[in-house]
Design a protein around this motif. Structure first.
Motif, short mmCIF file in Angstrom:
data_model
loop_
_atom_site.label_atom_id
_atom_site.label_comp_id
_atom_site.label_asym_id
_atom_site.label_seq_id
_atom_site.Cartn_x
_atom_site.Cartn_y
_atom_site.Cartn_z
N PHE A 87 0.85 -1.19 0.00
CA PHE A 87 0.00 0.00 0.00
C PHE A 87 0.89 1.24 0.00
O PHE A 87 2.01 1.21 0.50
CB PHE A 87 -0.89 0.03 1.25
N ILE A 88 0.35 2.32 -0.51
CA ILE A 88 1.01 3.63 -0.40
C ILE A 88 0.09 4.50 0.45
O ILE A 88 -1.12 4.59 0.19
CB ILE A 88 1.24 4.29 -1.77
N ALA A 89 0.68 5.14 1.45
CA ALA A 89 -0.08 6.03 2.32
C ALA A 89 0.54 7.42 2.29
O ALA A 89 1.75 7.56 2.07
CB ALA A 89 -0.08 5.50 3.75
N GLU A 90 -0.29 8.42 2.49
CA GLU A 90 0.18 9.80 2.63
C GLU A 90 0.02 10.21 4.08
O GLU A 90 -0.94 9.83 4.75
CB GLU A 90 -0.64 10.74 1.73
N THR A 91 0.96 11.02 4.54
CA THR A 91 0.86 11.54 5.91
C THR A 91 -0.28 12.54 5.98
O THR A 91 -0.64 13.18 4.99
CB THR A 91 2.18 12.20 6.33
N GLY A 131 -7.53 7.64 18.39
CA GLY A 131 -6.14 7.72 17.96
C GLY A 131 -5.95 8.82 16.94
O GLY A 131 -6.90 9.26 16.29
N ASN A 132 -4.71 9.26 16.80
CA ASN A 132 -4.37 10.30 15.83
C ASN A 132 -4.37 9.72 14.42
O ASN A 132 -3.66 8.75 14.15
CB ASN A 132 -2.98 10.88 16.12
N HIS A 133 -5.16 10.32 13.54
CA HIS A 133 -5.19 9.90 12.13
C HIS A 133 -3.94 10.50 11.49
O HIS A 133 -3.91 11.67 11.15
CB HIS A 133 -6.47 10.43 11.49
N PHE A 134 -2.90 9.66 11.31
CA PHE A 134 -1.62 10.19 10.82
C PHE A 134 -1.26 9.70 9.43
O PHE A 134 -0.38 10.29 8.78
CB PHE A 134 -0.49 9.91 11.82
N LEU A 135 -1.91 8.65 8.93
CA LEU A 135 -1.68 8.17 7.58
C LEU A 135 -3.02 7.85 6.92
O LEU A 135 -3.95 7.41 7.60
CB LEU A 135 -0.84 6.88 7.57
N THR A 136 -3.07 8.04 5.60
CA THR A 136 -4.24 7.64 4.81
C THR A 136 -3.74 6.84 3.63
O THR A 136 -2.90 7.32 2.86
CB THR A 136 -5.01 8.88 4.31
N ILE A 137 -4.24 5.63 3.48
CA ILE A 137 -3.85 4.79 2.35
C ILE A 137 -4.50 5.33 1.08
O ILE A 137 -5.72 5.50 1.03
CB ILE A 137 -4.21 3.32 2.60
N VAL A 138 -3.67 5.64 0.08
CA VAL A 138 -4.15 6.23 -1.16
C VAL A 138 -3.97 5.30 -2.37
O VAL A 138 -4.56 5.53 -3.41
CB VAL A 138 -3.49 7.60 -1.44
N GLU A 139 -3.16 4.26 -2.22
CA GLU A 139 -2.98 3.27 -3.28
C GLU A 139 -3.03 1.88 -2.66
O GLU A 139 -2.41 1.63 -1.63
CB GLU A 139 -1.64 3.45 -3.99
N GLY A 140 -3.80 0.99 -3.30
CA GLY A 140 -3.93 -0.37 -2.80
C GLY A 140 -5.08 -0.57 -1.86
O GLY A 140 -5.27 -1.67 -1.33
N LYS A 141 -5.87 0.48 -1.63
CA LYS A 141 -6.98 0.41 -0.68
C LYS A 141 -7.94 -0.74 -0.98
O LYS A 141 -8.53 -1.33 -0.08
CB LYS A 141 -7.75 1.74 -0.68
N GLU A 142 -8.04 -1.10 -2.27
CA GLU A 142 -8.94 -2.19 -2.67
C GLU A 142 -8.50 -3.54 -2.09
O GLU A 142 -9.28 -4.49 -2.07
CB GLU A 142 -9.05 -2.26 -4.20
N ASN A 143 -7.27 -3.63 -1.58
CA ASN A 143 -6.76 -4.88 -1.00
C ASN A 143 -6.83 -4.92 0.52
O ASN A 143 -6.42 -5.92 1.12
CB ASN A 143 -5.32 -5.12 -1.46
N LEU A 144 -7.32 -3.85 1.13
CA LEU A 144 -7.36 -3.82 2.60
C LEU A 144 -8.26 -4.91 3.18
O LEU A 144 -7.90 -5.55 4.16
CB LEU A 144 -7.84 -2.45 3.08
#
Length: 136
Positions: free
Chosen positions: A13-17, A103-116
């Motif tokens: 997955f790729i996540a953005e801060t 909890g602190n929302h510190f990352l959001t998955i932006v690529e690969g979310k369909e595999n979560l």
């Protein structure tokens, strides 16, 4: 925003801060690469978590929430329950045996979310999976 690669089980997955958790992001980035085990949650619904025991990242609550959306990654700094990272793959209400947590929302998955969901089901039925967080 920085990008983080998360590799868990057979998935990548790729996540953005998240800009609303700058202290959590800065402290977490200093830990990378971070390797651990990902297990299915017990009380929170459709999510997986990284147990961190009494580890202290040195941050407090910033933009905390109890209801992460699919692909949201939260950092719980400890207190009522152990320190942890939780990642939602479906309906999730962040809780522990002591009750609701945030909890602190510190990352959001932006690529690969369909595999979560597939990762979550794998953790549920096959047990702990290796997870690695690393900068791109």
């Amino acid at each position: 925003m920085s990008k983080i690669r998360i590799t868990a089980g057979d998935f990548s997955f790729i996540a953005e801060t998240h800009p609303d958790a700058p202290q959590t992001v800065a402290a977490f980035l200093k830990m990378l690469p971070y390797r651990q085990k990902l297990i299915h949650v017990r009380w929170s619904g459709e999510g997986c978590w990284v147990p961190m025991g009494d580890f202290k990242l040195g941050v407090d609550f910033e933009n905390h929430t109890s209801h992460p959306s699919v692909g949201d990654v939260l950092f719980y700094p400890g207190g009522y329950s152990e320190t942890e990272i939780i990642m939602a793959y479906g309906a999730c209400s962040f809780s522990s045996k002591l009750g609701q947590l945030a909890g602190n929302h510190f990352l959001t998955i932006v690529e690969g979310k369909e595999n979560l969901r597939a990762l979550g089901v794998k953790c549920l039925w096959e047990g702990a999976q290796d997870i690695v967080f690393e900068t791109l």
